[in-house]
Design a protein around this motif. Structure first.
Motif, PDB file in Angstrom:
ATOM      1  N   ALA A   1     -51.333  -9.076  43.066  1.00 20.57           N
ATOM      2  CA  ALA A   1     -50.055  -9.774  42.908  1.00 20.57           C
ATOM      3  C   ALA A   1     -49.896 -10.835  43.991  1.00 20.57           C
ATOM      4  CB  ALA A   1     -48.895  -8.784  42.975  1.00 20.57           C
ATOM      5  N   TRP A   2     -49.037 -11.792  43.703  1.00 24.85           N
ATOM      6  CA  TRP A   2     -48.702 -12.844  44.654  1.00 24.85           C
ATOM      7  C   TRP A   2     -47.323 -12.566  45.246  1.00 24.85           C
ATOM      8  CZ3 TRP A   2     -51.709 -17.058  46.098  1.00 24.85           C
ATOM      9  CH2 TRP A   2     -52.862 -17.281  45.344  1.00 24.85           C
TER      10      TRP A   2
ATOM     11  N   VAL B   1     -52.101 -18.300  53.738  1.00 26.21           N
ATOM     12  CA  VAL B   1     -52.069 -17.227  52.742  1.00 26.21           C
ATOM     13  C   VAL B   1     -52.714 -15.999  53.380  1.00 26.21           C
ATOM     14  CG1 VAL B   1     -52.801 -16.472  50.458  1.00 26.21           C
ATOM     15  CG2 VAL B   1     -52.263 -18.878  50.861  1.00 26.21           C
TER      16      VAL B   1
ATOM     17  N   ARG C   1     -36.357 -15.446  53.794  1.00 31.21           N
ATOM     18  CA  ARG C   1     -37.111 -14.483  52.988  1.00 31.21           C
ATOM     19  C   ARG C   1     -38.189 -13.912  53.890  1.00 31.21           C
ATOM     20  NH1 ARG C   1     -39.220 -18.058  48.208  1.00 31.21           N
ATOM     21  NH2 ARG C   1     -39.995 -16.092  47.355  1.00 31.21           N
TER      22      ARG C   1
ATOM     23  N   HIS D   1     -44.364 -14.539  48.025  1.00 34.53           N
ATOM     24  CA  HIS D   1     -44.028 -15.769  48.746  1.00 34.53           C
ATOM     25  C   HIS D   1     -42.906 -15.449  49.726  1.00 34.53           C
ATOM     26  CE1 HIS D   1     -46.201 -18.179  45.650  1.00 34.53           C
ATOM     27  NE2 HIS D   1     -45.860 -17.147  44.899  1.00 34.53           N
TER      28      HIS D   1
ATOM     29  N   ARG E   1     -51.629 -11.301  47.672  1.00 37.00           N
ATOM     30  CA  ARG E   1     -51.847 -12.586  48.342  1.00 37.00           C
ATOM     31  C   ARG E   1     -50.464 -13.091  48.715  1.00 37.00           C
ATOM     32  NH1 ARG E   1     -55.881 -14.549  43.827  1.00 37.00           N
ATOM     33  NH2 ARG E   1     -54.731 -12.876  42.793  1.00 37.00           N
TER      34      ARG E   1
ATOM     35  N   VAL F   1     -48.134 -15.749  50.352  1.00 36.78           N
ATOM     36  CA  VAL F   1     -48.007 -17.144  50.791  1.00 36.78           C
ATOM     37  C   VAL F   1     -46.825 -17.197  51.755  1.00 36.78           C
ATOM     38  CG1 VAL F   1     -47.707 -19.527  50.057  1.00 36.78           C
ATOM     39  CG2 VAL F   1     -48.829 -17.881  48.526  1.00 36.78           C
TER      40      VAL F   1
END
Lengths: 92, 985, 183
Positions: free
Chosen positions: B165-166, B252, B193, B168, B277, B279
């Motif tokens: 999954a990504w 990343v 965040r 951010h 991952r 970011v």
């Protein structure tokens, strides 16, 4: 694991969305150019280390060809622009 | 019993007892235990055998750097080898097994290697197993593999699920210790965040192991207060059990979350591990510091562990590592361990301080030996006392455990994973993280600080700094006072002289001090060479514990500063990551997309056998009852198309709609043949070249309107041609008014082939499709009976009268059914790509077998498609090169075997009769071959030197691979209807 | 002759979901989808025309290129509208049969999509109305946010079966259901 390219049209995207073609500084010679010029254009490539302009294709995004200026050793990206704009500038 | 659980204390839940087993022994632990703490609570000091010497080994650490306590966890297909017991969360029913021992952990035959150890030094394998060469594969390697090593992978497929999954965020905080918690809190309160990730199953890091008072409360209470505030912010994500293992380009981070590794029977709706991952605009590396072992004789005896680990087991898990514990230290950490032990009523045998004068105090009654060193640890499977040397005098110390501290190394891996080198600090006696810019800031003890208060404050400061670099501001949270901190300073002590036993530097790889010396003497002095020669710093722990000591020792041997030696390169992954996590869901059928034609269902209904062609599943042939083997079906399909009518799915061809005032000019430049004057309503076969004059792809292009063309490509090159056209339009000729979009998926396209094709088609199509109204190469939008609009093309790949009918994909099956129904009186039958291939070989049409990246238009007999009149097109200029026009180039020919029973195979080479097979004598090769039902014998297409001049010549077809050699006759590649009369009928 | 239209996912979907879970993957049964390509220099005018069309949603697929998606306007009708309004501004290509529209919804839908694609879907970065061409489950896709917890994916028909199954796999954690859109 990941690299990101900031596409001028789509924003930040992982490298998996792109394909790389190579040297973006090449200019297609005119039909009347010399054999040597054509030979260089089609066959001869430098293999530089460091700051370098490459053509990247945003295959999974906007499908635009981009000029990515980056350091191919550190992958520091200096700029990403639409290749058509760059090509028009060269031709102008 | 020496190691034992205290009657109270610690952060384990004593009301929740968990049963587990180790080597078949049923044991009990508590919720909140790691496997390691539970093993210690059961006095299980011996947990493994070492890699090379098979020495008994115990638990050395309480964290992810553990080199020794590697066990197999799980049963059957879920067995996972090399799991660090120190980070494995205990669960009810956990089954653990020790590794690298036979027949048992206690009585291990391999330990005889210890007796052979004079022969097993560094470089042993390189020097010993040299010759005879044939022995390597059969004798040496199997032997080494059996004798050395870690756990064994099971051969069963992993039954569990993994995901990727990504994520951010504005700020990623790696590590939830004092610095990380405060950094996360500072940023979270400012509304950023935030992701706070920590490898532990309980957030809090080192705070969970401390006995200090923070703002008047216990550290664990302090942690809970902050975590509950963080959990209240919807913009904060707390990620326990998540190891951030790598720092990659563009900030990343790679992380692996152990979602269900602490559950005996994982739910199949959740992954067991999830690879993230992340970011991050900014990140803070609050990864803490690793305590270094001391290097002294017998430092690997079970019962010897780092002082910090001893304190963690004591304070967090309520487990004392012994009843009479000695401490060997070069700094304050050892003193704090002694104080913590004494506070719990554990007998401290002595504190041995390598320094001549200590800067710290011990509780009354604890003996301090200054300027001393341990030279031997008695006992075999557990500590049975020490031999200590001071000023030339030896003394035995009675104890059952030994805590050691050789100082602290900040955990700086992430910052060093992208090429930046750490630097040596004489002041801190440690390698510190390099400045890698504002994207990643080290904080707390990872940046070389010591003391909880200092780390709390640094967490705030680094968060403010990260925010400032984003042009954001925040208010500093109040940082509470910390009482009861200790002096964590230490003096360098790389190696304790006088060792009476092996003094290990790298426990996991059994590298001891003498190995490092040997490497220096034998010319492997560079730290990277030393690593490879001795294996110091290799394998699963990558020298987390031993590398800095190795550098210090080598520096000492050379008489230089550790700064001059440096450390080996830091690379991801920080801790091992399973293949499962890296694959995620991309396993088996999920590993790559499958593409299905709109006529897939129709083909299936008609009994098709499918073949994988790239990502596509294409119908290959349509067997009927009683047919033996695919050839029989294909022969029937071919003959039926030649005599009656056949229907074939060609939907997989690439399709591109081209628009613009310059569309014709654009096509004229990308094809080698002319397109400017193609009339509206007409199709033309086109050939694209590469800029070097070699054929790239072929297909038909139709002019649907003045400025609207419809280009088709081969199935294989659909994506490539689209990309190529985009390059030409955007980069080469950005001023042309042309634009295009793929419509490959919009159309179900079927080829209706054979002398009766028109009869069948006319029953379905409203428009007049007679030869007069719709001649060869006509293209038109037509209306099917019932009103459906379609595109009709009169083009042929088979050499027969043929049409291609394209309908919107959703109607594909219904229209194909209708054609089959209309064709039933005419004996229509479906055919697949095998028959398609036979039909085109018989007609001498080329595919990528012939357009194979070496052939020019002329080579494949399409020289007339090279327009010499056009001023410029892709590939024109270099086509005139010497070499591309040479007379002896390979040219497309047909082949017929002289003995009609001989089957020609693609790939076979061609030789003149009587010539010996060699590169010099090679005349060419077979590109496509089949049995021709029309001719009744095998035929082939081949590329042959000056082939077009050699029709009628006999040539040897030589196939060494299949052991075949026979004579064939060279002929025209067009085997049927050479004048193409059928196309125009 | 009356031809039956088949949706490519008919083999994978057993029927209309009687009761969908909070996390649901709805497949639009007969959406209208057009690719629109602006003429050079007329991008802004083209965008304005598209923005004023009724009953359609306009998604970005590249500079000067859009996907126009509608559940309500029929293919023929939209084709005429685009033909009439696009003269000199853009060309339009019917892709209704070549694209599949998947609508994902649910309170944790972003967590499901985070397993499928790399775009940051936080409301600040990708608000309602935003769209993007991107890679989803190894395939090219167009993503749009149609509501706070609702996203639509437009994927090529030949990849749709694969992408559909992948999304359901990623949605297992939230017991995601699937069915043809009742609308």
């Amino acid at each position: 694991m990941a690299s990101l390219i900031h596409c001028p049209h789509c924003g930040s995207r992982p490298k998996e969305e792109f394909s790389i073609r190579g040297d973006a500084s090449l200019v297609r010679p005119s039909p009347s150019a010399s054999d040597e010029e054509w030979h260089r254009y089609v066959h001869i490539r430098d293999n530089p280390k460091g700051r370098y302009k490459e053509h990247w294709h945003h295959a999974f995004g906007c499908r635009r060809w981009l000029v990515v200026e980056r350091d191919n050793f550190t992958h520091e990206v200096f700029s990403v622009t639409d290749a058509a704009e760059a090509a028009k500038a060269v031709q102008a | 019993m020496s190691a034992h659980r205290l009657s109270s204390g610690g952060l384990v839940d004593r009301s929740r007892s968990l049963g587990f087993s180790f080597d078949g022994l049923d044991l009990k632990g508590y919720e909140g235990d790691t496997l390691a703490s539970a093993l210690l609570a059961n006095d299980q000091l011996l947990v493994g055998r070492s890699f090379k010497y098979h020495r008994p080994r115990g638990i050395v650490t309480a964290g992810s750097a553990e080199p020794n306590a590697l066990v197999m966890i799980g049963k059957g297909a879920r067995t996972e080898p090399n799991t660090r017991a120190t980070v494995a969360e205990l669960y009810n029913g956990l089954v653990a097994t020790s590794q690298n021992r036979w027949p048992s952990l206690k009585y291990d035959i391999g330990s005889l290697n210890s007796l052979l150890s004079p022969f097993l030094g560094a470089g042993f394998y390189y020097k010993t197993f040299m010759w005879p060469a044939a022995f390597w594969e059969k004798v040496y390697e199997p032997f080494i593999r059996r004798a050395a090593g870690l756990g064994k992978a099971v051969m069963e497929a992993d039954p569990d699920r993994y995901e990727k999954a990504w994520a951010h965020c504005d700020l990623l905080v790696v590590g939830a210790g004092p610095a990380g918690l405060m950094a996360a809190l500072t940023a979270a309160r400012a509304g950023l965040r935030v992701i706070l990730a920590d490898e532990g199953f309980r957030l809090g890091g080192s705070l969970l192991s401390e006995r200090v008072s923070i703002g008047g409360t216990a550290p664990s209470t302090f942690v809970e207060t902050i975590l509950s505030e963080l959990a209240g912010f919807p913009w904060v994500t707390l990620m326990p059990r998540t190891t951030v293992f790598g720092w990659y380009d563009d900030n990343v981070f790679g992380a692996v979350e152990k979602v269900q590794k602490h559950i005996a029977l994982p739910s199949l709706d959740l992954p067991v591990e999830r690879l993230w991952r992340i970011v991050a605009r900014r990140a803070i590396m609050a990864t803490g510091a690793e305590e270094r072992p001391l290097v002294f004789g017998g430092n690997d005896r079970p019962g010897v562990m780092t002082a910090g680990a001893g304190r963690t087991y004591l304070n967090r898990y309520g487990v004392a590592v012994g009843r009479k514990v000695a401490v060997f230290t070069n700094g304050g950490s050892g003193y704090q361990a002694a104080r913590d032990l004494a506070a719990q009523g554990i007998d401290v045998a002595a504190v041995i301080d390598g320094r001549p004068a200590a800067g710290d105090n011990l509780p009354n009654g604890i003996r301090l030996i200054q300027g001393g060193g341990v030279v031997k640890v008695k006992g075999r499977h557990r500590v049975g006392g020490l031999l200590v040397e001071r000023s030339g005098f030896e003394e035995s110390i009675d104890c059952d455990a030994l805590l050691m501290s050789g100082g602290w190394s900040p955990i700086i891996h992430l910052a060093c994973q992208r090429g930046a080198k750490p630097y040596w600090s004489d002041e801190k006696q440690a390698f510190l993280a390099p400045d890698v810019g504002r994207q990643l800031l080290p904080a707390g003890s990872a940046s070389g600080l010591s003391g909880i208060g200092a780390c709390l404050r640094d967490g705030v400061a680094k968060a403010l700094s990260a925010l400032a670099s984003l042009d954001l501001t925040a208010t500093s949270p109040d940082v509470p006072d910390v009482e009861g901190e200790y002096d964590a300073s230490f003096a360098p002590l790389w190696y304790v002289p006088g060792a009476r036993d092996k003094a290990f530097v790298d426990f996991q790889n059994d590298v001891h001090v003498k190995d490092l010396g040997l490497a220096q003497r034998e010319g492997f002095g560079h730290i990277e060479h030393t690593k490879r020669y001795t294996t110091s710093g290799m394998a699963t722990d990558q020298g987390k514990l031993g590398n800095v000591n190795a550098t210090g020792i080598i520096a000492g041997m050379k008489g230089v500063s550790p700064a001059e030696i440096g450390v080996t390169t830091f690379r991801p992954f920080y801790t091992p990551v399973s293949f499962g996590a890296m694959a995620g869901t991309s396993r088996g059928e999920h590993s790559r997309p499958v593409r299905r034609s709109p006529l897939h269902g129709w083909a299936k209904k008609n009994g098709a056998v499918f073949v994988e062609a790239g990502l596509w599943h294409r119908s290959s042939w349509f067997p009927r009852d009683g047919e033996k083997g695919w050839r029989q079906s294909v022969d029937r399909e071919v003959m039926n198309a030649r005599t009656n009518v056949g229907l074939c799915d060609v939907s997989t061809l690439g399709k591109i709609e081209v628009f613009g005032n310059d569309a014709a000019e654009f096509l004229n430049r990308i094809y080698s043949n002319a397109f400017l004057k193609l009339p509206v309503g007409r199709a033309r076969y086109g050939l694209m070249l590469r800029e070097d004059g070699i054929v790239y792809d072929d297909g038909t292009t139709s002019r649907l309107a003045e400025n609207h063309f419809f280009v088709t490509t081969t199935t294989a090159y659909a994506a490539e041609v689209m990309t190529h056209m985009e390059y030409c339009a955007q980069v080469l000729w950005p001023d042309l008014d042309v634009r295009f979009v793929s419509s490959s998926d919009q159309w179900a396209q079927m080829s209706l082939v054979g002398p009766k094709a028109r009869l069948v088609l006319q029953q379905v199509v409203e428009d007049d499709v007679s030869n007069e109204a719709f001649p060869f190469l006509a293209v038109r939008e037509v209306t099917l009976k019932g009103g459906l609009r379609a595109r009709l093309f009169r083009i042929s790949f088979s050499g027969e009268l043929a049409y291609e009918l394209a309908v919107p994909a959703g109607y594909g099956e219904a229209v194909a059914d209708a054609l089959m129904e209309a064709g039933r009186p005419h004996d229509i039958c479906a055919y697949g790509v095998e028959a398609l291939n036979v039909l085109r070989i018989e007609k001498g049409h080329v595919t990528h077998n012939e357009l194979n990246g070496t052939t020019t238009p002329d080579d494949v007999g399409l020289g007339k498609m090279f327009s010499v009149n056009k001023p410029d097109f892709i590939g024109k200029r270099l086509s005139s090169r010497f070499g591309l026009t040479a007379a002896d180039r390979l040219q497309l020919v047909g082949l017929k075997p002289v003995d009609k029973a001989k089957e020609i195979k693609a790939g076979a080479h061609l030789l003149k009769e009587g010539a010996a097979p060699s590169m010099t004598n090679d005349q060419g090769h077979v590109t496509s071959a089949c049995f021709s039902p029309a001719l009744g014998h095998p035929i082939a297409l081949a590329l042959l030197k000056s082939g077009r001049e050699r029709f009628g010549e006999k040539i040897v077809v030589w196939d060494k691979l299949r052991g075949e050699e026979f004579v064939a006759e060279v002929c025209s590649p067009v085997f049927i209807d050479p004048d193409s009369q059928k196309l125009h009928q | 002759m009356n031809y039956v239209h088949r949706h490519v996912l008919e083999d994978l979907i057993t029927g209309f979901e009687g009761s969908s879970n909070p996390h649901h993957l709805a497949v639009l049964k007969r959406p209208t989808v057009f690719s629109v390509l602006a003429r050079p220099g007329r991008e802004a005018d083209a965008r304005n025309v598209l923005a004023n069309l009724q009953g359609v949603s306009v998604r970005i697929s590249g500079p000067g290129e859009w996907l126009v998606v509608s559940e309500d306007v029929a293919i023929d009708s939209l084709a005429r509208t685009l033909q009439d309004s696009g003269t000199g501004l853009f060309d339009a290509v019917d892709q209704s049969d070549g694209r599949v529209v998947l609508r994902l919804s649910g309170p944790q839908v972003r967590k499901i999509l985070a397993k499928c694609l790399a775009v940051d879907l936080h409301a600040d970065a990708f608000p309602v109305g935003a769209s993007a061409a991107t890679q989803c489950c190894h395939a090219a896709a167009n993503l749009a946010r149609t509501d706070q917890d609702t996203f639509e994916l437009v994927v090529s028909r030949s990849f749709a079966g694969f992408v559909f199954e992948e999304i359901l796999e990623m949605g297992r954690e939230f017991a995601m259901t699937a069915g043809f859109s009742a609308g």
